[in-house]
Write a protein that holds these residues in place. Structure first.
Motif, PDB file in Angstrom:
ATOM      1  N   ALA A  18      20.149  27.214  64.236  1.00 51.99           N
ATOM      2  CA  ALA A  18      19.448  28.217  63.423  1.00 51.99           C
ATOM      3  C   ALA A  18      20.081  29.598  63.598  1.00 51.99           C
ATOM      4  N   LYS A  19      20.418  29.931  64.823  1.00 52.37           N
ATOM      5  CA  LYS A  19      21.047  31.233  65.081  1.00 52.37           C
ATOM      6  C   LYS A  19      22.419  31.327  64.419  1.00 52.37           C
ATOM      7  N   LYS A  20      23.182  30.235  64.478  1.00 52.55           N
ATOM      8  CA  LYS A  20      24.504  30.231  63.842  1.00 52.55           C
ATOM      9  C   LYS A  20      24.383  30.368  62.331  1.00 52.55           C
ATOM     10  N   SER A  21      23.400  29.700  61.757  1.00 52.04           N
ATOM     11  CA  SER A  21      23.178  29.802  60.319  1.00 52.04           C
ATOM     12  C   SER A  21      22.874  31.238  59.918  1.00 52.04           C
ATOM     13  N   ALA A  43      25.654  23.253  57.026  1.00 50.63           N
ATOM     14  CA  ALA A  43      25.813  22.303  58.129  1.00 50.63           C
ATOM     15  C   ALA A  43      24.927  22.686  59.315  1.00 50.63           C
ATOM     16  N   TYR A  44      24.911  23.979  59.646  1.00 49.72           N
ATOM     17  CA  TYR A  44      24.080  24.429  60.773  1.00 49.72           C
ATOM     18  C   TYR A  44      22.591  24.335  60.438  1.00 49.72           C
ATOM     19  N   SER A  45      22.248  24.640  59.183  1.00 49.09           N
ATOM     20  CA  SER A  45      20.852  24.516  58.767  1.00 49.09           C
ATOM     21  C   SER A  45      20.406  23.062  58.851  1.00 49.09           C
ATOM     22  N   LYS A  51      19.709  25.497  47.476  1.00 48.91           N
ATOM     23  CA  LYS A  51      19.049  26.747  47.866  1.00 48.91           C
ATOM     24  C   LYS A  51      18.171  26.567  49.104  1.00 48.91           C
ATOM     25  N   CYS A  52      17.727  25.354  49.306  1.00 46.57           N
ATOM     26  CA  CYS A  52      16.804  25.075  50.413  1.00 46.57           C
ATOM     27  C   CYS A  52      17.473  25.230  51.771  1.00 46.57           C
ATOM     28  N   LEU A  53      18.622  24.604  51.934  1.00 46.65           N
ATOM     29  CA  LEU A  53      19.276  24.579  53.244  1.00 46.65           C
ATOM     30  C   LEU A  53      19.992  25.894  53.522  1.00 46.65           C
ATOM     31  N   GLY A  54      19.512  26.611  54.509  1.00 43.50           N
ATOM     32  CA  GLY A  54      20.084  27.901  54.879  1.00 43.50           C
ATOM     33  C   GLY A  54      19.386  28.439  56.107  1.00 43.50           C
ATOM     34  N   ALA A  55      19.651  29.692  56.418  1.00 43.16           N
ATOM     35  CA  ALA A  55      19.083  30.303  57.628  1.00 43.16           C
ATOM     36  C   ALA A  55      17.565  30.354  57.594  1.00 43.16           C
ATOM     37  N   GLY A  56      17.008  30.631  56.414  1.00 43.03           N
ATOM     38  CA  GLY A  56      15.552  30.717  56.305  1.00 43.03           C
ATOM     39  C   GLY A  56      14.886  29.387  56.600  1.00 43.03           C
ATOM     40  N   CYS A  57      15.437  28.307  56.052  1.00 45.73           N
ATOM     41  CA  CYS A  57      14.887  26.980  56.287  1.00 45.73           C
ATOM     42  C   CYS A  57      15.064  26.562  57.737  1.00 45.73           C
ATOM     43  N   ALA A  58      16.204  26.903  58.320  1.00 43.12           N
ATOM     44  CA  ALA A  58      16.469  26.564  59.717  1.00 43.12           C
ATOM     45  C   ALA A  58      15.453  27.231  60.638  1.00 43.12           C
ATOM     46  N   GLU A  59      15.184  28.516  60.392  1.00 44.78           N
ATOM     47  CA  GLU A  59      14.196  29.235  61.196  1.00 44.78           C
ATOM     48  C   GLU A  59      12.809  28.614  61.019  1.00 44.78           C
ATOM     49  N   TRP A  60      12.458  28.301  59.783  1.00 45.26           N
ATOM     50  CA  TRP A  60      11.158  27.685  59.490  1.00 45.26           C
ATOM     51  C   TRP A  60      11.006  26.375  60.247  1.00 45.26           C
TER      52      TRP A  60
END
Length: 244
Positions: A35-38, A63-65, A202-211
């Motif tokens: 999540a941090k890398k994303s 990939a990170y997400s 659009k779903c997979l990204g830093a926001g989704c990873a944090e969630w």
């Protein structure tokens, strides 16, 4: 045993030492790192930059997400399995639950968990938490709470990724049952102002990873608090990526 007389006594035998490894903490640490890398990758986005420049970053970001989502659910599943293992071995940290409750939990541990809830089989993880909660507290979890709905949706997202089917997506369609996630977190910044579908672009990204990470930690802290035990992951603080 008392021995009398003179002579030599020789005792023989063997001792087996077993080690039980806990992996839930490693799963959540992996999710946190991803999540941090994303987030670090999305911070490199520059407004007005060309797709040719962003494509490699976007692929790495996704990939990170993806890793954060998979590891978050792996944490949820391994943690509840470890909890039932603790009951099975009568671990010291769970004895406060009560002797009768532990016996009931062990009966369920020995069986294959079958979720009676109507719907996909992937809710089996959720059912393990429900079973433990109801046995210990004598009542069920309010399944319509935001926390429980997010838990279920996170598992559904994980399954959409790991058991992926290539479906046609139309403007008004939702073949993966994930459009309800829109608005719960910030969408992938590299997909701003493009017409791609919500999932997976659009779903997979830093926001989704944090969630994903925060939901998994929130739910397990809620679960341990409700059953009167100290959370094994109390030392893990929720990540704050500045996107909530």
């Amino acid at each position: 045993m008392e021995l009398k007389g003179t002579g030599n006594v020789k005792l023989t035998g063997s001792v087996s030492i077993g080690i039980r490894t806990i992996l839930s903490n490693r799963h959540i640490q992996c999710a946190l790192i991803c999540a941090k890398k994303s987030n670090e990758i999305e911070s490199q986005y520059s407004e007005g930059s060309k797709w040719e420049e962003n494509a490699p970053l976007y692929q790495e970001d996704q990939a990170y997400s993806w890793g954060a989502i998979i590891s978050s659910v792996a944490y949820l599943e391994s943690l509840i399995n470890e909890f039932f293992n603790d009951c099975n071995y009568n671990a010291e940290e769970i004895k406060s639950i009560g002797e009768e409750e532990i016996k009931l939990l062990n009966k369920h541990y020995e069986k294959d968990f079958k979720c009676r809830r109507k719907g996909p089989k992937h809710l089996k993880i959720f059912c393990k938490y429900l079973t433990a909660y109801s046995i210990i507290n004598g009542k069920g979890i309010y399944k319509k709470s935001d926390l429980c709905q997010n838990f279920i949706d996170l598992i559904q997202l994980r399954n959409a990724l790991t058991h992926y089917h290539s479906e046609f997506q139309f403007e008004m369609g939702d073949p993966y049952g994930l459009n309800q996630l829109q608005g719960r977190f910030k969408e992938n910044i590299f997909m701003n102002n493009v017409g791609n579908s919500f999932f997976p672009f659009k779903c997979l990204g830093a926001g989704c990873a944090e969630w994903a990470v925060n939901i998994s930690i929130d739910f397990t802290e809620f679960f341990y608090s409700e059953i009167g035990l100290k959370s094994k992951m109390a030392e893990v603080k929720k990540i704050q990526l500045g996107m909530s």
